[in-house]
Design a protein around this motif. Structure first.
Motif, short mmCIF file in Angstrom:
data_model
loop_
_atom_site.label_atom_id
_atom_site.label_comp_id
_atom_site.label_asym_id
_atom_site.label_seq_id
_atom_site.Cartn_x
_atom_site.Cartn_y
_atom_site.Cartn_z
N PHE A 43 4.47 -11.51 9.43
CA PHE A 43 4.64 -10.43 8.46
C PHE A 43 6.08 -10.39 8.02
CE2 PHE A 43 0.60 -8.30 8.57
CZ PHE A 43 0.05 -8.67 9.78
N LYS A 44 6.27 -10.05 6.78
CA LYS A 44 7.63 -9.99 6.27
C LYS A 44 8.43 -8.93 7.01
CE LYS A 44 10.23 -9.33 2.00
NZ LYS A 44 10.14 -9.06 0.55
N ASN A 45 7.82 -7.82 7.30
CA ASN A 45 8.48 -6.73 8.03
C ASN A 45 7.74 -6.50 9.34
OD1 ASN A 45 10.36 -5.99 5.86
ND2 ASN A 45 8.51 -5.30 4.79
N ASN A 46 8.54 -6.34 10.36
CA ASN A 46 7.92 -6.04 11.66
C ASN A 46 7.38 -4.61 11.73
OD1 ASN A 46 8.55 -8.60 12.63
ND2 ASN A 46 10.60 -7.96 13.31
N GLU A 47 7.87 -3.81 10.82
CA GLU A 47 7.44 -2.40 10.85
C GLU A 47 7.43 -1.86 9.43
OE1 GLU A 47 9.98 1.31 12.04
OE2 GLU A 47 9.01 0.57 13.88
N VAL A 48 6.34 -1.13 9.08
CA VAL A 48 6.25 -0.48 7.78
C VAL A 48 5.91 0.99 8.00
CG1 VAL A 48 5.62 -2.57 6.56
CG2 VAL A 48 3.84 -1.15 7.52
N LYS A 49 6.34 1.77 7.04
CA LYS A 49 6.10 3.21 7.14
C LYS A 49 5.36 3.70 5.91
CE LYS A 49 10.22 4.10 9.97
NZ LYS A 49 11.50 4.85 10.07
N PHE A 50 4.41 4.59 6.13
CA PHE A 50 3.65 5.19 5.03
C PHE A 50 3.67 6.71 5.18
CE2 PHE A 50 1.95 1.46 3.11
CZ PHE A 50 1.76 0.55 4.12
N GLU A 51 3.64 7.35 4.05
CA GLU A 51 3.47 8.81 4.04
C GLU A 51 2.15 9.11 3.34
OE1 GLU A 51 8.20 10.05 3.75
OE2 GLU A 51 6.89 10.30 2.01
N ILE A 52 1.24 9.72 4.04
CA ILE A 52 -0.11 10.00 3.53
C ILE A 52 -0.36 11.51 3.61
CG2 ILE A 52 -2.57 9.52 3.81
CD1 ILE A 52 -1.84 6.91 5.13
N SER A 53 -0.81 11.99 2.51
CA SER A 53 -1.10 13.44 2.44
C SER A 53 -2.32 13.77 3.30
CB SER A 53 -1.35 13.86 0.99
OG SER A 53 -1.73 15.21 0.95
N GLU A 54 -2.19 14.85 3.86
CA GLU A 54 -3.33 15.27 4.69
C GLU A 54 -4.57 15.60 3.86
OE1 GLU A 54 -1.78 19.89 4.94
OE2 GLU A 54 -2.55 18.94 6.73
N SER A 55 -4.33 15.72 2.60
CA SER A 55 -5.47 16.00 1.72
C SER A 55 -6.14 14.72 1.24
CB SER A 55 -5.01 16.82 0.51
OG SER A 55 -4.06 16.10 -0.24
N ALA A 56 -5.66 13.62 1.76
CA ALA A 56 -6.26 12.35 1.34
C ALA A 56 -7.73 12.36 1.71
CB ALA A 56 -5.54 11.19 2.02
N LEU A 57 -8.53 11.92 0.80
CA LEU A 57 -9.97 11.92 1.00
C LEU A 57 -10.39 10.72 1.83
CD1 LEU A 57 -11.08 12.84 -2.63
CD2 LEU A 57 -10.77 14.39 -0.67
N THR A 58 -11.46 10.88 2.46
CA THR A 58 -12.03 9.75 3.19
C THR A 58 -12.31 8.61 2.21
OG1 THR A 58 -13.05 11.27 4.78
CG2 THR A 58 -13.92 9.02 4.68
N GLY A 59 -11.94 7.45 2.61
CA GLY A 59 -12.07 6.30 1.70
C GLY A 59 -10.80 5.96 0.98
N ALA A 60 -9.78 6.81 1.18
CA ALA A 60 -8.49 6.50 0.56
C ALA A 60 -7.94 5.16 1.12
CB ALA A 60 -7.52 7.63 0.81
N ARG A 61 -7.37 4.44 0.26
CA ARG A 61 -6.92 3.10 0.63
C ARG A 61 -5.39 2.99 0.59
NH1 ARG A 61 -11.10 -0.68 0.29
NH2 ARG A 61 -13.07 0.18 -0.50
#
Length: 783
Positions: A125-143
């Protein structure tokens, strides 16, 4: 051979075109140095001796050599360990192309080696670590699109699947892309609850399909945000653009746009390039806020014809969408044809046959279409021609006869031009030496030679030099000089002269004598050092020049130690009376033989003179009674040489009218001691013989007759010298006028005369001499 190698070899043999042969092999990468690739001699049907004699070698052009040829075994071996990924990257199949070059005659064979992939690279992998911010309102199936791992291997050894742990909130899904790759997406299967878990840590594992299986991991850190329930949406899934190679940096290629239904900060979209090859990241950039794609690096059609970049659109809530930008590179005619010399001959014999291959070249132009079509040509009016052996391969051949003496070297300029607009060309100059063949015989600088040498030379003296030149070169032009066998007056010419084999200097072997030989001929052969040698010959004439090395020789009067010669001059002789003539010759020639006569000493210089040119002794005044009977003249004979040589002769002249008068004057001529001794011995011996004759009774009568016979020959009984008798009419036959009168001579001998003579000369018709003879007869009878 493996099954794949056998199939490739069969296909290559069936597809032979203008090259002499093709063969293909398939080997795995990372084989050790010296590993066997294949038996090239067996597969091409070549004898190992042919590989050695033809100086077989591998031609790879500008590429590195990974394969080497073992001519002793006729096999191909690994020269350097091959890394398929470094060599071909993601290109499949990965092949090496090279040619086997043979000489004498020139041939080449095309070899293709396929490099099979082995599982020697782990997914990264290009990065050993990646970070994401995901809203708690994200619906099931969000990609959430994840970064793809990179596995440099191909085929089954390439990246095959991903695993995500733990899988409480997310699962993985992979979507196939048109280029064969797969997008990895993390799909939310259970709604997030920030109040329960604000940070989520996941481990993404990428696994390949090799044996043994290799894997790589990446840490995913998810920060759960407050609700932002709309993700950006790209206006197009695929954007297309084109750009010419060598375009200026900063040019705008296209603009990517995405919209977000949210408002405010949650609707703000930013753009970034993701999941793209490292090379593309350095060439293109996208505006973070405006989505403008620009060219920031150098692009080259010959390196890569198409580029694909993945653009990610992200809102402030962490929602993303992705699209692709496909960029086509347009070829420009920016590459000159590259001329690669595969094999060349630096020298060729001048007797080479027409169609002899001099040089083989490979021409490459990495441009495409018309820009990559190449035509090659050479200058006119030279005995060579360019032919195309096959695609991109050219041969330089002889087209007519070569002549080293006319042109020992050719600088052949080969020019190759493509068909682009404007056309680009490259040229190379081939220097070809024409090696010499012994096709020219030595030529003398003269058709014949004539030289002079003065007689009495020192043996070994250099006479002159013959010179021949040969238009050939080096050993073929090295001229040696040989004296051809012949004879001069029955003697081998080698005993007269010799010739230096290297310089052509002719030396005398002996000292020459002009009086023995005046000139002679011989032949000298000039022979070159070629094989077989060529030769020519020339006639040499040696002329001997006379040297004044011979003194005059007096023929008359004859000078002896035992006789006295006297010329009789009557007292009645007038002025100019010819007394005698000194006859001399000189065996030299020319002015060396011109003789002059001088009176050196004389009893009476006022009475006689000598002709300067003819040697005639004449009276210069009237003879008187006062003149002495005995006259002694010394005549010097000189030649005209430098320095002159001379001879002297003593002439005794009797000035008298009668013979008795002469006898009375010449009786006082004394004899030397040796003469007296010999005379005594002869007298004693004569007395003994006479005594013996008287004693012997048996021969008394014979003795008497012998005695009387001897008495009849005696002129008188005295001690006078003997006058020899010369043959009558002794005349000069040399044509020089030295004896203009006819002379007769008569011999008178006494019983006691043994060695000394007294000679008198008179004209044949002189009556006084005849009277003297009659007087002598009467005197003899009295005895």
């Amino acid at each position: 051979l493996t099954m794949t190698r056998q199939v490739l070899l069969f296909i290559s043999v069936l597809s032979l075109s203008s090259v002499h042969g093709q063969v293909s092999y398939s080997i795995p990468e990372e084989m050790g140095k010296g590993s066997l690739v294949g038996n090239i001699a067996q597969d091409l049907g070549l004898d190992i001796k042919r590989l050695k004699s033809g100086k077989a070698r591998i031609y790879t052009g500008d590429s590195a050599e990974y394969i080497e040829l073992n001519k002793e075994r006729g096999v191909l071996l690994i020269k350097e360990k091959i890394d398929r990924e470094a060599l071909c990257g993601q290109t499949t199949p990965c092949t090496l192309h090279f040619q086997i070059i043979l000489e004498n005659p020139m041939e080449f064979y095309t070899v293709t080696v396929e490099i099979r992939d082995v599982n020697d690279n782990i997914p990264i992998f290009k990065n050993n670590e990646v970070k994401f911010e995901i809203s708690e309102s994200a619906l099931t199936g969000a990609r959430v699109v994840l970064e793809r791992a990179v596995d440099h291997d191909v085929g089954h050894n390439a990246l095959q699947s991903y695993f995500l742990k733990p899988t409480e909130n997310f699962i993985l899904e992979m979507q196939s892309l048109p280029d064969g790759g797969k997008n990895v997406e993390m799909v939310l299967q259970k709604p997030l609850d920030r109040e329960k878990q604000e940070q989520i840590s996941l481990l993404l594992t990428a696994v390949d399909g090799g044996e043994p299986q290799l894997s790589g991991t990446m840490q995913i850190l998810i920060t759960v945000l407050d609700a932002n329930d709309n993700a950006p949406v790209c206006s197009e899934a695929v954007y297309k653009a084109s750009v010419t190679e060598n375009a200026h940096k900063g040019i705008v290629l296209t603009t990517v746009s995405a919209s977000d239904a949210d408002q405010g900060p949650n609707g703000r979209v930013t753009y970034s390039i993701s999941n793209t090859a490292e090379a593309s990241n350095d060439i293109f950039e996208i505006g973070r806020d405006d989505g403008v794609v620009k060219l920031v690096g150098d692009i080259d059609y010959e390196i890569l014809k198409h580029y694909q970049i993945n653009v990610q659109a992200r809102d402030q809530g962490g929602h993303t969408d992705s699209c692709k930008v496909i960029i086509d590179v347009i070829d420009m005619n920016d590459n000159k044809p590259a001329i690669n010399i595969m094999s060349k001959t630096s020298a060729i014999s001048e007797d080479a046959k027409h169609g002899t291959v001099v040089t083989m070249m490979n021409i490459q132009d990495p441009d495409s279409g018309e820009n990559g079509k190449v035509q090659c040509y050479i200058e006119e009016n030279i005995p060579f021609v360019m032919t195309s052996a096959s695609n991109n391969f050219y041969s330089l051949l002889t087209d007519s006869d070569l002549d080293r003496e006319r042109a020992p070297e050719y600088n052949i300029s080969v020019t190759c031009s493509d068909e682009g607009v404007p056309s680009l060309s490259s040229s190379v100059t081939l220097t070809l030496q024409i090696s010499d063949v012994n096709d020219n015989a030595p030529v003398f600088d003269r058709s014949s030679y004539e030289a002079y040498i003065i007689e009495n030379n020192t043996p070994g003296l250099s006479i002159f030099t013959v010179k021949a030149r040969d238009a050939d070169w080096n050993q073929n032009a090295r001229v040696s000089y040989i004296l051809e066998d012949s004879s001069v007056n029955g003697v081998p010419v080698s005993s007269y002269v010799s010739v230096s084999a290297d310089s052509g200097v002719i030396h005398s072997v002996r000292s020459f004598d002009y009086e023995q030989i005046k000139d002679f001929h011989f032949r000298v052969k000039a022979q070159d050092g070629g094989s077989p040698p060529l030769s020519s010959n020339v006639t040499v004439k040696i002329i001997i020049k006379d040297q004044n090395d011979n003194a005059p020789q007096v023929l008359y009067p004859v000078q002896t130690s035992s006789s006295l010669v006297a010329e009789m001059v009557p007292r009645s002789a007038d002025v100019g009376y010819l007394v005698t003539k000194v006859v001399a010759v000189d065996v030299d020639s020319g002015q060396n033989a011109w003789l002059s006569y001088k009176l050196q000493k004389a009893t009476d210089r006022a009475l006689f003179e000598v002709g300067l040119q003819n040697g005639e002794i004449r009276t210069i005044r009237q003879v008187t009674d006062k003149d002495a009977v005995k006259q002694r003249l010394t005549v010097v004979v000189e030649d005209n040489g430098q320095p002159s040589r001379s001879a002297t002769v003593n002439v005794n002249v009797a000035v008298a009218d009668s013979f008795p008068e002469v006898l009375s004057e010449f009786t006082d001529f004394t004899h030397d001691k040796d003469y007296n001794d010999n005379l005594t011995f002869y007298l004693v011996l004569a007395l003994a013989v006479v005594s013996f004759l008287f004693i012997t009774c048996l021969v008394v009568i014979i003795s008497v007759k012998i005695y009387r016979w001897r008495q009849s020959r005696v002129l008188y009984h005295s001690n006078l010298p003997v006058i020899p008798y010369y043959p009558p009419r002794y005349a000069d036959t040399l044509g020089t006028g030295t004896l203009q009168h006819v002379y007769n001579y008569e011999v008178c001998r006494t019983t006691d005369s043994r060695k000394s003579d007294c000679k008198f000369t008179r004209p044949f018709s002189n009556p006084s001499l005849m009277g003297l003879i009659d007087t002598n007869k009467h005197y003899n009878n009295a005895l």
